[in-house]
Design a protein around this motif. Structure first.
Motif, PDB file in Angstrom:
ATOM      1  N   GLU A  59      13.312  -4.983  -6.170  1.00 30.24           N
ATOM      2  CA  GLU A  59      14.183  -3.899  -6.653  1.00 30.24           C
ATOM      3  C   GLU A  59      13.681  -3.374  -7.995  1.00 30.24           C
ATOM      4  O   GLU A  59      13.669  -2.171  -8.234  1.00 30.24           O
ATOM      5  CB  GLU A  59      15.623  -4.397  -6.781  1.00 30.24           C
ATOM      6  CG  GLU A  59      16.592  -3.297  -7.249  1.00 30.24           C
ATOM      7  CD  GLU A  59      18.002  -3.818  -7.459  1.00 30.24           C
ATOM      8  OE1 GLU A  59      18.928  -3.226  -6.869  1.00 30.24           O
ATOM      9  OE2 GLU A  59      18.178  -4.797  -8.216  1.00 30.24           O
ATOM     10  N   ASP A 116      12.672   0.445  -8.796  1.00 34.22           N
ATOM     11  CA  ASP A 116      13.333   1.163  -9.898  1.00 34.22           C
ATOM     12  C   ASP A 116      12.313   1.625 -10.932  1.00 34.22           C
ATOM     13  O   ASP A 116      12.413   2.739 -11.468  1.00 34.22           O
ATOM     14  CB  ASP A 116      14.366   0.248 -10.575  1.00 34.22           C
ATOM     15  CG  ASP A 116      15.629   0.060  -9.733  1.00 34.22           C
ATOM     16  OD1 ASP A 116      15.825   0.832  -8.775  1.00 34.22           O
ATOM     17  OD2 ASP A 116      16.408  -0.863 -10.042  1.00 34.22           O
ATOM     18  N   THR A 133      14.797   4.904 -10.480  1.00 36.52           N
ATOM     19  CA  THR A 133      16.154   4.647  -9.987  1.00 36.52           C
ATOM     20  C   THR A 133      16.774   3.490 -10.772  1.00 36.52           C
ATOM     21  O   THR A 133      16.131   2.878 -11.615  1.00 36.52           O
ATOM     22  CB  THR A 133      16.120   4.308  -8.489  1.00 36.52           C
ATOM     23  OG1 THR A 133      15.185   3.229  -8.271  1.00 36.52           O
ATOM     24  CG2 THR A 133      15.658   5.509  -7.670  1.00 36.52           C
ATOM     25  N   HIS A 134      18.025   3.176 -10.475  1.00 37.56           N
ATOM     26  CA  HIS A 134      18.719   2.070 -11.139  1.00 37.56           C
ATOM     27  C   HIS A 134      19.504   1.286 -10.094  1.00 37.56           C
ATOM     28  O   HIS A 134      20.395   1.839  -9.448  1.00 37.56           O
ATOM     29  CB  HIS A 134      19.663   2.602 -12.223  1.00 37.56           C
ATOM     30  CG  HIS A 134      20.401   1.512 -12.944  1.00 37.56           C
ATOM     31  ND1 HIS A 134      19.763   0.632 -13.794  1.00 37.56           N
ATOM     32  CD2 HIS A 134      21.714   1.141 -12.922  1.00 37.56           C
ATOM     33  CE1 HIS A 134      20.649  -0.226 -14.286  1.00 37.56           C
ATOM     34  NE2 HIS A 134      21.838   0.068 -13.766  1.00 37.56           N
ATOM     35  N   VAL A 181      18.606   0.237  -7.084  1.00 36.66           N
ATOM     36  CA  VAL A 181      18.475   1.038  -5.861  1.00 36.66           C
ATOM     37  C   VAL A 181      19.068   0.334  -4.645  1.00 36.66           C
ATOM     38  O   VAL A 181      19.596   0.982  -3.729  1.00 36.66           O
ATOM     39  CB  VAL A 181      16.988   1.392  -5.627  1.00 36.66           C
ATOM     40  CG1 VAL A 181      16.160   0.135  -5.348  1.00 36.66           C
ATOM     41  CG2 VAL A 181      16.829   2.383  -4.493  1.00 36.66           C
TER      42      VAL A 181
END
Length: 438
Positions: free
Chosen positions: A86, A90, A95-96, A98
């Protein structure tokens, strides 16, 4: 500028993985310096050994305290690092968390919550390990070979694990939306109040700082493995798979010597006859081993796999009675000499240049080799099926067959067998004299 952090992350990731791949290639090259040996027989037994010993930690838990703690660290660290996937996504795409949108709050919360509990358990286990190593000072961690780098290496890896587990919890504790959701934070919810006085901007900075240091720390840890005894994290699996399956007391014989003995025992044998098709009658250029390139590749992989835990040495009867022999030192010396040979090859354009040194005498003394009772206690105790005895026996073979440098007692025995057909110093005609004694 918006994508600058993602580009920076990609460069760090490529550099970290590239350096790791380079070290793996070097590791494989060094192991292949050993002589070829076929260890592809009995595949079901080999897969079973790997699953039972490397994956299942079967031999570790024979000593319950250290064994159970090791299982906690091993499982926790491996499972927690699933989250690295992850983090990579990210980092590359900006993203954060995800996976929270992909897996849903329930499953994602369960996974992160499990990771947090495991992180706390790993931290506790590592602290206990540090205490045992530095405060309790368990004897096997303080043998004379455990000075300098070997001693420091054991502590460095413990500090690494403490920091990485702490960063994971801090990262979650300072993620305000994650804490407000109240899912997957069984440990971090108790750490979050430590940061209650910080502004939202400061919390975000701390979270991102912990995130960056965490992933960079993981990449550093990955590349540190090559220089550490913790290379066994990777090599324990092939090492247990290719370990010897024969009974521990069964020693290997040289085919050329066996053939010679059989010929001597057969009065009808023709020493000048051509060998049968497929027969292994080629005399080796050297009997036994005096340097690492005389050993086989499994023995060299054994050396790299050694965890330096000292279980072998603590069970060795020779070492327990004050002899020079330490099976752990045998493996450490073999690895150090192999590294020296590898660096020599790198420095000379891929070719080894004679450095006037060898494993025998420069690293391992004959006194150590002859102290061994060949009892196999070291082999039995090793949690990853390393075989120090095979190296000892090959180096003894060199001393006897190449240098005629066996101890006096052994030379006398072999002379008596040659002349009298028995280890004792009396003629065959006198063998039955005992029956005439009153």
């Amino acid at each position: 500028m918006e994508y600058l952090p993602n580009i920076f992350f990609a460069l760090i990731l490529i550099a970290g993985l590239g350096f790791f791949a380079s070290n793996v290639r070097k590791l494989i090259r060094n192991i292949k310096l050993g002589k070829d040996i076929n260890r592809s027989d009995n595949q079901p037994a080999r897969w079973k050994n790997m699953a039972k010993i490397a994956l299942g930690q079967y031999k570790m838990v024979r000593r319950p305290v250290s064994g159970i703690l090791h299982v906690v660290v091993y499982l926790g660290f491996i499972i927690i690092n699933i989250e690295v996937l992850e983090i990579i996504i990210d980092g590359l795409f900006g993203t954060h968390r995800v996976f929270s949108g992909v897996l849903g709050d329930g499953l994602y919360g369960f996974l992160i919550g499990t990771f947090e509990i495991l992180a706390a358990l790993v931290f506790i286990a590592v602290v206990v390990f540090w205490w045992r190593r530095n405060i309790t000072q368990i004897k096997r961690f303080f043998n004379k070979e455990m000075k300098g780098w070997p001693k420091n290496d054991g502590n460095i890896i413990l500090y690494f694990e403490m920091v990485l587990m702490s960063l994971f919890i801090i990262m979650n504790a300072t993620d305000v939306p994650f804490q407000q959701a109240g899912i997957g934070n069984p440990i971090s919810q108790f750490v979050a109040p430590w940061f209650s006085g910080f502004s939202p901007e400061a919390l975000h900075t701390i979270e991102k700082g912990a995130w960056w240091i965490h992933i960079i720390g993981i990449l550093i840890f990955l590349n540190y493995l090559y220089y550490s005894k913790h290379l066994h994290i990777l090599l324990a699996f092939p090492n247990t798979f290719y370990a010897k399956l024969k009974p521990k007391g069964q020693l290997d014989n040289l085919a050329s010597v066996t053939s010679e003995v059989k010929m001597m025992m057969d009065p009808d044998a023709d020493p000048y006859a051509a060998p049968a098709e497929g027969a292994e009658d080629e005399v080796p250029e050297k009997f036994g081993a005096s340097d690492v390139t005389d050993l086989n590749w499994v023995q060299l992989m054994n050396a790299y796999t050694c965890t330096e835990c000292g279980r072998c040495t603590s069970a060795c009867p020779a070492n327990l009675t004050g002899k020079e022999l330490s099976p752990r030192k045998i493996m450490m010396d073999t690895r150090d000499r192999l590294e020296e040979v590898g660096k020599n090859i790198d420095a000379n354009g891929g070719t080894f240049v004679d450095d006037g040194k060898q494993l025998l005498n420069d690293y391992i003394s004959p006194e150590e080799l002859w102290a061994c009772t060949s009892c196999n206690a070291c082999v039995q105790e090793c949690p990853v099926n390393i075989d120090p005895l095979s190296i000892i026996m090959d180096m003894r073979r060199y001393l006897v067959m190449e240098e005629s440098a066996a101890p006096q007692e052994l030379n006398m025995m072999m002379t008596n067998i040659e002349n009298n057909g028995a280890p004792w110093q009396y003629s065959q005609q006198d063998r039955l004299n005992w029956k005439d004694e009153e």
